[in-house]
Design an enzyme around this catalytic site. Structure first.
Site, mmCIF file in Angstrom:
data_model
loop_
_atom_site.group_PDB
_atom_site.id
_atom_site.type_symbol
_atom_site.label_atom_id
_atom_site.label_comp_id
_atom_site.label_asym_id
_atom_site.label_seq_id
_atom_site.Cartn_x
_atom_site.Cartn_y
_atom_site.Cartn_z
ATOM 1 N N ASP A 200 0.813 -1.214 0.000
ATOM 2 C CA ASP A 200 0.000 0.000 0.000
ATOM 3 C C ASP A 200 0.845 1.262 0.000
ATOM 4 O OD1 ASP A 200 -2.620 1.390 0.325
ATOM 5 O OD2 ASP A 200 -1.741 1.988 2.240
ATOM 6 N N HIS A 281 -6.899 7.131 2.616
ATOM 7 C CA HIS A 281 -6.915 8.163 1.570
ATOM 8 C C HIS A 281 -5.642 8.204 0.747
ATOM 9 C CE1 HIS A 281 -10.621 9.667 3.308
ATOM 10 N NE2 HIS A 281 -10.026 9.720 4.491
ATOM 11 N N ARG A 282 -4.699 7.294 1.036
ATOM 12 C CA ARG A 282 -3.446 7.297 0.289
ATOM 13 C C ARG A 282 -3.698 7.063 -1.200
ATOM 14 N NH1 ARG A 282 -0.220 3.760 3.275
ATOM 15 N NH2 ARG A 282 0.615 5.480 4.491
ATOM 16 N N ALA A 283 -4.609 6.141 -1.502
ATOM 17 C CA ALA A 283 -4.911 5.838 -2.903
ATOM 18 C C ALA A 283 -5.568 7.025 -3.603
ATOM 19 C CB ALA A 283 -5.813 4.603 -2.992
#
Length: 342
Positions: A200, A281-283
């Site tokens: 991730d 919210h990284r994506a």
């Protein structure tokens, strides 16, 4: 013959368009978060990454700085450059970005660098021997067979990439320096996988396989034989294409922050993440940055739906949750239906 001419030209690599796009997006905007390239052996993973040195742009650098600090980013200078800046200013020069390669058997000291505790205690002066992260600042850091590295080394790399700084602490004495780099990892899944928590942390991921079209495979053989018989001549024959691509990437780097992202596009990104069950919210941020970089790379000043179509899969593929009995599979048609509102 220069070292660069010993590398197969990036512009002559056959196919593997997703891999090439993912790498260029990260050069345009290093904030995308790096790229993990997964694929079977012999699919030009290492060849492609190492050839990036031919198209990496020039960047402004602090003259004489061992961390080659970027003089246009005064918030992220090393202590030596901060002192010189306060004493009268920094001399700058343009330098070519490089591909720095991490040895597979690298120790933590080799990666993060080491403090000479004896020297510090006897003189009161800090003495730091830079590691790979010091070399990588402002460059591209390539890790081949990243899945075979110890997890704590991968954690160290990803933490430094995320924070933009490398922290070294020994015997209660600490030191830090800027470590802003583009992290690129390659791996063969047959030799083991990365933990989901580490997956991730890569902004983008590409899964590549060999091409089964006889004509394409013939072209791969022809180009490789031509290069091996005369590396310098072959490289010279495509020098114009290479320089044109290098300029395109350099221009895109300069323009990317001015590319407009509408609320409609941001809403589409949020809807995509929800539809595919992505946590955190990284994506979302990686998707926005990748789409913006793609627009800049294609010479546009506004993000369009087509940018999400080309880049969202790179962000989502390695973040999908697997079922109890089967691996998760990203389908482009599911993305298109989501973008069209059904």
């Amino acid at each position: 013959m220069s070292e660069r001419n010993l590398l197969f030209p990036f512009t002559r690599i056959v196919g593997q368009e997703e891999m090439k796009r993912a790498l260029m997006l990260n050069i345009v905007d290093p904030g995308v978060g790096g790229v993990l390239i997964r694929g079977e052996k012999g699919t030009a993973k290492s060849t492609t990454v190492r050839s990036l040195v031919q198209i990496l742009p020039e960047v402004p650098s602090s003259k004489g700085c061992r961390y080659h600090c970027n003089v246009s980013d005064l918030r992220n200078l090393c202590e030596e450059c901060k002192q010189r800046l306060s004493e009268g200013g920094l001399d700058s020069e343009m330098r070519q970005m490089e591909v720095v390669e991490l040895p597979l058997n690298a120790t933590e000291d080799r990666v993060s660098g080491s403090l000479d505790i004896e020297h510090i205690l006897s003189t009161g002066e800090r003495s730091y021997e830079g590691g790979v992260l010091a070399q990588a600042n402002g460059n591209l850091l390539y890790v081949d067979e990243v899945n075979l590295l110890d997890d704590h080394i991968v954690d160290l790399l990803l933490d430094s990439a995320a924070m933009g700084r490398n922290y070294v602490e020994r015997e209660g004495i600490s030191f830090s320096h800027p470590a802003r780099f583009i992290l690129v990892g390659t791996m063969n899944p047959e030799e083991g996988n990365l933990r989901p928590q580490l997956l991730d942390r890569f902004g983008l991921a590409v899964d590549i396989v060999g091409n089964n079209d006889p004509d394409v495979r013939m072209e791969v053989i022809r180009r490789r034989l031509a290069f091996d018989s005369d590396p310098e001549g072959y490289t010279e024959s495509c020098a114009e294409d290479t320089e044109m691509l290098r300029r395109t990437i350099s221009d895109a780097r300069g323009a990317v922050k001015a590319v407009d992202i509408s609320d409609d596009v941001i809403h589409s990104v949020a809807r995509i993440s929800i539809r595919f069950g992505i946590e955190g919210h990284r994506a979302d941020l990686a998707m926005v940055r990748a789409a913006r970089a793609n627009a800049a790379l294609e010479g546009r000043d506004r993000v369009e739906t087509s940018d999400l179509e080309k880049t969202a899969g790179l962000v989502l593929r390695h973040r999908l949750k697997s079922g109890q009995f089967e691996a998760a599979v990203f389908r482009q048609e599911d993305l298109l239906r989501c973008l069209r509102g059904y």
